[in-house]
Design an enzyme around this catalytic site. Sequence first.
Site, PDB file in Angstrom:
ATOM      1  N   ARG A   1     100.911  71.395  67.708  1.00  0.00           N
ATOM      2  CA  ARG A   1     100.767  72.415  66.656  1.00  0.00           C
ATOM      3  C   ARG A   1     100.574  71.714  65.338  1.00  0.00           C
ATOM      4  O   ARG A   1     101.271  70.737  65.049  1.00  0.00           O
ATOM      5  CB  ARG A   1     102.040  73.286  66.569  1.00  0.00           C
ATOM      6  CG  ARG A   1     102.355  74.074  67.806  1.00  0.00           C
ATOM      7  CD  ARG A   1     103.819  74.470  67.840  1.00  0.00           C
ATOM      8  NE  ARG A   1     104.694  73.296  67.859  1.00  0.00           N
ATOM      9  CZ  ARG A   1     106.006  73.319  67.763  1.00  0.00           C
ATOM     10  NH1 ARG A   1     106.625  74.470  67.619  1.00  0.00           N
ATOM     11  NH2 ARG A   1     106.721  72.217  67.794  1.00  0.00           N
ATOM     12  N   GLU A   2      99.625  72.205  64.553  1.00  0.00           N
ATOM     13  CA  GLU A   2      99.447  71.605  63.231  1.00  0.00           C
ATOM     14  C   GLU A   2     100.743  71.778  62.445  1.00  0.00           C
ATOM     15  O   GLU A   2     101.439  72.777  62.575  1.00  0.00           O
ATOM     16  CB  GLU A   2      98.272  72.269  62.509  1.00  0.00           C
ATOM     17  CG  GLU A   2      96.951  71.837  63.124  1.00  0.00           C
ATOM     18  CD  GLU A   2      95.752  72.530  62.506  1.00  0.00           C
ATOM     19  OE1 GLU A   2      95.850  73.022  61.374  1.00  0.00           O
ATOM     20  OE2 GLU A   2      94.711  72.588  63.185  1.00  0.00           O
TER      21      GLU A   2
ATOM     22  N   ASN B   1      97.329  79.515  75.284  1.00  0.00           N
ATOM     23  CA  ASN B   1      97.043  80.021  73.940  1.00  0.00           C
ATOM     24  C   ASN B   1      96.888  81.543  73.926  1.00  0.00           C
ATOM     25  O   ASN B   1      97.356  82.211  73.004  1.00  0.00           O
ATOM     26  CB  ASN B   1      95.786  79.355  73.374  1.00  0.00           C
ATOM     27  CG  ASN B   1      96.124  78.039  72.691  1.00  0.00           C
ATOM     28  OD1 ASN B   1      97.263  77.600  72.740  1.00  0.00           O
ATOM     29  ND2 ASN B   1      95.149  77.414  72.065  1.00  0.00           N
TER      30      ASN B   1
ATOM     31  N   CYS C   1      92.604  77.650  66.493  1.00  0.00           N
ATOM     32  CA  CYS C   1      92.744  77.747  67.953  1.00  0.00           C
ATOM     33  C   CYS C   1      92.842  79.173  68.496  1.00  0.00           C
ATOM     34  O   CYS C   1      91.978  79.610  69.252  1.00  0.00           O
ATOM     35  CB  CYS C   1      93.955  76.945  68.397  1.00  0.00           C
ATOM     36  SG  CYS C   1      93.721  75.180  68.146  1.00  0.00           S
TER      37      CYS C   1
HETATM   38  P1  NAD Z   1      88.381  69.088  63.893  1.00  0.00           P
HETATM   39  O1  NAD Z   1      87.239  69.940  63.504  1.00  0.00           O
HETATM   40  O2  NAD Z   1      89.514  68.889  62.949  1.00  0.00           O
HETATM   41  O3  NAD Z   1      87.853  67.642  64.317  1.00  0.00           O
HETATM   42  C1  NAD Z   1      86.726  67.427  65.117  1.00  0.00           C
HETATM   43  C2  NAD Z   1      86.122  66.087  64.728  1.00  0.00           C
HETATM   44  O4  NAD Z   1      85.080  65.766  65.637  1.00  0.00           O
HETATM   45  C3  NAD Z   1      85.493  66.088  63.336  1.00  0.00           C
HETATM   46  O5  NAD Z   1      86.041  65.033  62.572  1.00  0.00           O
HETATM   47  C4  NAD Z   1      84.007  65.865  63.606  1.00  0.00           C
HETATM   48  O6  NAD Z   1      83.364  65.120  62.576  1.00  0.00           O
HETATM   49  C5  NAD Z   1      84.050  65.115  64.907  1.00  0.00           C
HETATM   50  N1  NAD Z   1      82.805  65.171  65.682  1.00  0.00           N
HETATM   51  C6  NAD Z   1      82.026  66.242  65.947  1.00  0.00           C
HETATM   52  N2  NAD Z   1      80.959  65.851  66.687  1.00  0.00           N
HETATM   53  C7  NAD Z   1      81.083  64.532  66.906  1.00  0.00           C
HETATM   54  C8  NAD Z   1      80.298  63.570  67.598  1.00  0.00           C
HETATM   55  N3  NAD Z   1      79.189  63.907  68.222  1.00  0.00           N
HETATM   56  N4  NAD Z   1      80.717  62.294  67.598  1.00  0.00           N
HETATM   57  C9  NAD Z   1      81.850  61.924  66.955  1.00  0.00           C
HETATM   58  N5  NAD Z   1      82.627  62.791  66.280  1.00  0.00           N
HETATM   59  C10 NAD Z   1      82.247  64.091  66.263  1.00  0.00           C
HETATM   60  O7  NAD Z   1      88.904  69.717  65.265  1.00  0.00           O
HETATM   61  P2  NAD Z   1      90.411  69.712  65.822  1.00  0.00           P
HETATM   62  O8  NAD Z   1      91.224  70.732  65.129  1.00  0.00           O
HETATM   63  O9  NAD Z   1      90.894  68.314  65.892  1.00  0.00           O
HETATM   64  O10 NAD Z   1      90.166  70.259  67.309  1.00  0.00           O
HETATM   65  C11 NAD Z   1      89.492  69.489  68.274  1.00  0.00           C
HETATM   66  C12 NAD Z   1      89.628  70.191  69.617  1.00  0.00           C
HETATM   67  O11 NAD Z   1      91.010  70.228  69.997  1.00  0.00           O
HETATM   68  C13 NAD Z   1      89.167  71.640  69.633  1.00  0.00           C
HETATM   69  O12 NAD Z   1      88.615  71.926  70.882  1.00  0.00           O
HETATM   70  C14 NAD Z   1      90.437  72.420  69.441  1.00  0.00           C
HETATM   71  O13 NAD Z   1      90.362  73.721  69.981  1.00  0.00           O
HETATM   72  C15 NAD Z   1      91.418  71.574  70.223  1.00  0.00           C
HETATM   73  N6  NAD Z   1      92.811  71.710  69.779  1.00  0.00           N
HETATM   74  C16 NAD Z   1      93.092  71.814  68.459  1.00  0.00           C
HETATM   75  C17 NAD Z   1      94.417  71.923  68.055  1.00  0.00           C
HETATM   76  C18 NAD Z   1      94.759  72.056  66.597  1.00  0.00           C
HETATM   77  O14 NAD Z   1      95.894  72.436  66.291  1.00  0.00           O
HETATM   78  N7  NAD Z   1      93.855  71.775  65.668  1.00  0.00           N
HETATM   79  C19 NAD Z   1      95.457  71.908  68.998  1.00  0.00           C
HETATM   80  C20 NAD Z   1      95.133  71.771  70.335  1.00  0.00           C
HETATM   81  C21 NAD Z   1      93.808  71.672  70.724  1.00  0.00           C
END
Ligand code: NAD
Length: 502
Positions: free
Chosen positions: A188-189, A262, A314
Site C-alpha cells: 500500500r502506498e 483488490n 489501483c
Molecule cells: P508507476 O506509474 O508509478 O510506475 C511505472 C513506471 O514504469 C514509470 O516510472 C514508467 O516510466 C515506467 N515504464 C513504463 N514503460 C516502461 C518501459 N517500456 N520500460 C521501462 N520503464 C517503463 O506505476 P506503479 O504505481 O508503480 O504501478 C505499477 C504496477 O503495479 C501497476 O500494474 C499497478 O497496478 C501495480 N500495483 C501498484 C500498487 C501501488 O500502490 N501503486 C500496488 C500494487 C500493485
Amino acid sequence: MATKRCKKSLPFWNSSIIGYPFFGRHRRSDDMSENVKIAVVGSGYVGLVASVCFAEVGHDVICVDNDERKVASLQAGNSLIHENGLPELLEKFGNTKVRFTTDLAEAVRECEVIFIAVGTPQNQAGDADLSFVEAVACEIARSLTSYRVIVEKSTVPVYTNEWVTRSMERNGAARHLFDVVSNPEFLREGTAVSDFLHPDRIVVGADSERAAAVLARIYLPLTSGSYYSQGGAIAGPCNAMYPPPLVLTSTKSAEIIKHASNAFLALKISFINAISNLCEAADANVEQVARGMGLDSRIGSKFLRPGIGYGGSCFPKDVAAFRSVAEQLGIDFNLLAEVEKINDQQKKRFIGKVRAALWTLRGKRIGVLGLAFKGETDDIRESPAIEIVKLLLAEGCSIVAYDPAAMNRTRDILPAGSNLDYATNAYSAAKDADALLILTDWAEFATLDLDRLNKTLRYPIIIDGRNLYHPDIMVKYGFTYVSVGRPAVHPVRDLASSSANI
Ligand code: NAD
C-alpha cells in the site's frame, strides 16, 4: 481387477499451496540466503520500492526505466515519489546494490530474473491497458540469450502470462529460454516499504518448477525468517518466528488472486459507504456500526472506514478491469458495477453535504485539506479529493488547498489561478474560508489546533469526508461539524444549524 494407479502427477503447486517446505518456509532461520541478480523494469511506486527492498534482503538489483528524467534523478539520489522509509533505503543502496539505468538489454544480459513493474492503466473500454507490459516483454525477448525468469509484478488480468509468452516468442525468444511467472504485489502506498518486507503473504504463480524455485530463492530471506533476525532489519509485523508464507499457485490463479483481492477490498469500502448513507437516513452512527461489525473476526475492522470513496492508481482501474475480464469470460459479476456506482455516488453525496451546509456555492471560499487519494502519499491518481475540488470549482467556488505532499503533483493538473490557490499549511488554507473540507486522512489533519482553526475560519464550519474528529469535541470547540454516516452537530445558537439538514 485392481485399479491402475494414475502415474500422471499433479502440478507441483497443487501439493504446496501454503508453505511448501522445499521453498523454505520451514528452513532454519540461520540459513544463508543466496544472492540473486534481479532486474526490475519500472521505477514507480512498485518498481522502486521492490528494487530497494530486494537489495535490503541481500540481492543485487538493476532498476530500469525508460523515463530518462526519473533515472537521472534516482542516480542523483532523489526519489520522485513520497514514501516513508524510501529515502533511507535509496541512500543506503543507490548506485551500489541498486543501479539505475535506461538500458533494458544490459539488465537482461546481467540478471537471472526480470520483474516487470510498469503501469497497467485503465483504457477507454475499462480494460487494463497492457501495452507497456507488452513493450517490455518484446524488448526482453530481443535481448534473450540464456534462461531467464520473467515476472509479472504489475497487476494484470488472467491470461496475461500467456500473452507475454506469445509476444516473446513472436519476437524471437526460444521457448526453452524463459518462463513467465506471476508475483502480484500487495503493498500500500504510504507504508510500501514496510508492506513489502512484512507481507501477509507472498503469492507466486508459476507453471514451471524451475521458475518457482528461483522466486522462492529471492524471497527466502523473508519466508525463512532470516531477514527479521538480522540486526538492523526494518521493523514490522513479521518476525523470525512468524515469517510470511509463500503461497504457490498456478500462474492464472495468482493473476486472479490480485484482481480478486483488490475488488474485495473495494467492495468492503463501498459496503460501509452504503451503510453510512443508511445511518445518515436513520440518524444512526456508522462508526458505532462499523465497530460492532468489525469486531466479528469473520468480518474484520480493516477497510470498514466510511468516507468519500476509494481512489488511487489501483482500486478504480482494477475493479473495472476485473469486471471486464469476468464479462469476457461470460461471467455475470454485476456486483462490481454496484461497487463502482456506490463509490461514484459517494463523492456527489459529499458535494450535497457542502451545499446543505453553505446553501449556495457560487462565490463561496472553501478551504481544502488533502489532495492525495489517501494520507502518507503524494499520489493523486484517481483521488476523490481532486474530483471534489474540480466539482466545486465547476460550481463557482474559490478554493485554497493544502496537502503535505501532493501539491506539486496537483499543480501539474490544476494550476493555481483566479479560483484556486495553494496554501503552505492547514491554517492558511482555512483563513477566512466559508467552510473547511477534510478530504484526505493525513495524520496531521487529525491533530489540528481547533481553537486556532475556529478563529481562522470566516464561519466555523468543517465538513469532514474522513471522520477524523469526534462530533462531541467539535461542537465543544464551536464548530458546525458535518461528517460521513454520523449526525451533523451544530454549536448552540449557530444560525447555520437550521439550514444544515444533512
Ligand atoms: P508507476 O506509474 O508509478 O510506475 C511505472 C513506471 O514504469 C514509470 O516510472 C514508467 O516510466 C515506467 N515504464 C513504463 N514503460 C516502461 C518501459 N517500456 N520500460 C521501462 N520503464 C517503463 O506505476 P506503479 O504505481 O508503480 O504501478 C505499477 C504496477 O503495479 C501497476 O500494474 C499497478 O497496478 C501495480 N500495483 C501498484 C500498487 C501501488 O500502490 N501503486 C500496488 C500494487 C500493485
